[in-house]
Every structure is written in structure tokens, then in C-alpha cells.
Design an enzyme around this catalytic site. Structure first.
Site: not given
Length: 323
Positions: A13, A268
């Protein structure tokens, strides 16, 4: 729409978010499209700019909502950018940029790339006893802004962070420097003056903080940043070493935000990017891309009580009126 996602190939990510910031920047892709194509298959596999160009072309063929960055990720792994590990977005941006620069063969493209991203400053060190001063020019790719002051008080806005970064610092006690004129260690005043700002300005909000125990924790407090940023309204005359032509171009508009959610060990990344061709905001969350609004971007300002919440980590501003 030109907004296409990137599949998560295993903790990618961070890479996906940083790549989107590069590839949605039409000034960067204008340079990328003019690179020299490596002559053989082995060199093509190992060339970062070329692999980025292939990924860009795959994203722009218009047939899929998301593509896989696996070939580029494998190429990067040859340069110690590990696969399947969580990276730091600020560090990964610097690593990627330096690899791109090093592997671009045309000197004029290297020069354009540097001009597009490089910040120039002048560092000053003045003895407080005899007033002798040394100056040194240096360059950086990001402005690494503290979000706390020297007393660990939270800075309240991006403008506060910028003012604090360029504020002169007194070096006293055990921080004193040796002065050749005085022949001994004396108190010094250390300051930094802004010389040149690039078309694409990358600001790194230093939200990850090292404790004395080597434990890293995240500073999630509320820190608003504006859509429009004028450095002439933030810095004093004393904090600038630039002519009027240079300073006239110091007006910026927010282009992208790389945001982090979660903790330092389990987090994330996603990217909010304003399309320069459509003037619309999009959220790039790996393979998922959706149109968003400024109010959604403002949700990355942070919140003191939401340590796991989404907070802006990299801010990328674009010059409104480049020279």
C-alpha cells in the site's frame, strides 16, 4: 477517468500510494515519457524509470480499473526495496526518486527532474560572541517538518510548522560550536534561509516520533493544512534569500496527500490526489479508486483521540504560477 488503481501485492500500500503521486503528476510523466529505452531485456527488467513507464502505459490503456505493479516491485527489490514489507512513505519517496534520477541517461532529463522537485536553502551559523558567520548552500527533496516544538508542545497548523522549521535556533551549553575567530567553543545562532522552491513541493510531516527507549509512536493530533499556501505570507524577509522573481512564484495549491492509518507497526497508506487534468479529487486505496471532495481530504488532519485514524503524512503542493 485517468484514475486507475494498483493491486496490493502484499503490504504494497505504501509503494502504491507513492507511485500514484508520481504517476498522476503530469510534469513528472512528461519527463518519464522521454527516457531512453534500455537496449536489452535484462536492462529493461532492472531499469526503474522504464518499469515505471510500462506501468503508466498499462494504467492509461483504459481497459482496467486496476493493474498490478509486480514487475516494478520486483525491479525495485534488486535495489534493496524489499517486497512484502511495510515501508515508510517519506523514505520510499526519497529512495524511488534517487533511483529514477540515477538511472535516467539523458542529462537534460536529470536536470528537469531535479528542477521539478529540489528545494534549495542556505544554512547560516553565526558566533554570538564575535559575529563571524559561515554560510552553506544545500538542497533537499522534502521539507521535513516537526509537528512538535522543542518543548514537545503540539504545533497547531502547517503554517506554524513551517515557521518553526525556519526559526533560528540558539546553540548553547553542550551544543556550542568551536569558533576559529574566538579560539574556543562559543554560543552560535543557527538558521536556515529559503533560496528556491520547486514546482512540485513535498512536505513530510514528522508524525513518527522516537522515544528514548527506541520505541516509535505516532503523533495523531489535529494539524490542519490549507488548499492554498503562500510562502511569502508565512516566512519573514529574514528567512528568505531569494529575489522578487523567485518569491513571486511561491504560491502553491495542494496536489496530493499521502495518509497513514493504524499504528507504526500495523498501518495502511492511501493517497488523495487532485487530478491536474480534471481538477477533481480522488482517493487511491490500492485497487479501489473513487472520487472524493475536499471535506474528505480534510479528514486526514488528524485527531488527538483517534490514534488509529487516518492522518496526513506527506503533503505535495504544486506551484500555481511556475516561472
Amino acid at each position: 477517468t485517468g484514475a486507475v488503481g494498483l493491486y496490493n501485492i502484499g503490504q504494497s500500500c505504501c509503494l502504491n500510494s507513492v507511485l500514484q503521486v508520481f504517476l498522476m503528476n503530469i510534469h513528472f510523466t512528461g519527463i518519464l515519457r522521454r527516457i531512453t529505452v534500455p537496449p536489452c531485456a535484462v536492462q529493461k527488467r532492472k531499469n526503474v524509470p522504464y518499469q515505471m513507464l510500462l506501468l503508466l502505459e498499462e494504467m492509461q490503456c483504459g481497459k482496467r480499473k486496476a493493474v498490478s505493479p509486480i514487475d516494478l516491485a520486483c525491479c525495485l527489490s534488486a535495489y534493496r526495496v524489499k517486497l512484502f514489507v511495510q515501508h515508510d512513505a517519506a523514505q520510499l519517496f526519497l529512495t524511488l526518486w534517487n533511483l529514477i534520477k540515477r538511472q535516467m541517461k539523458k542529462p537534460e532529463l536529470v536536470e528537469e527532474l531535479s528542477y521539478l522537485y529540489t528545494i534549495c536553502v542556505q544554512e547560516h551559523l553565526a558566533c554570538q560572541k564575535c559575529s563571524s558567520e559561515t554560510k552553506r548552500n544545500s538542497s533537499m527533496l522534502t521539507l521535513p517538518l516537526p509537528v512538535l516544538d522543542s518543548n514537545s508542545h503540539m504545533l497547531k497548523t502547517l503554517e506554524d510548522c513551517l515557521q518553526y522549521f525556519f526559526h533560528p535556533e540558539e546553540l548553547t551549553d553542550h551544543n556550542m560550536c568551536f569558533c576559529e575567530q574566538c579560539g574556543r567553543k562559543t554560543p552560535f545562532l543557527q538558521s536556515m534561509k529559503l533560496v528556491h522552491l520547486p514546482q512540485t513541493l513535498t512536505i513530510h510531516l514528522k508524525r513518527f516520533c522516537f522515544e528514548k527507549s527506541a520505541y516509535v509512536h505516532k503523533l495523531s493530533h489535529y494539524l490542519p493544512f490549507p488548499q492554498d499556501l503562500d510562502f511569502n505570507a508565512i516566512l519573514t524577509e529574514n528567512q528568505c534569500q531569494a529575489d522578487d522573481n523567485e518569491k513571486a512564484a511561491w504560491q502553491y495549491e495542494l496536489f496530493a496527500v499521502v495518509a497513514h492509518s493504524g499504528s507504526t507497526s500495523c498501518g495502511h497508506y492511501c493517497a488523495y490526489i487532485r487530478s491536474l487534468t480534471e481538477c477533481k479529487w480522488y482517493c487511491f486505496n490500492d485497487s479501489e479508486v473513487c472520487q472524493v471532495w475536499w471535506d474528505d481530504v480534510k479528514c486526514t488532519y488528524g485527531h488527538f483521540k483517534l490514534h488509529w485514524g487516518e492522518t496526513a503524512y506527506l503533503l505535495i503542493y504544486m506551484k500555481k504560477h511556475p516561472q
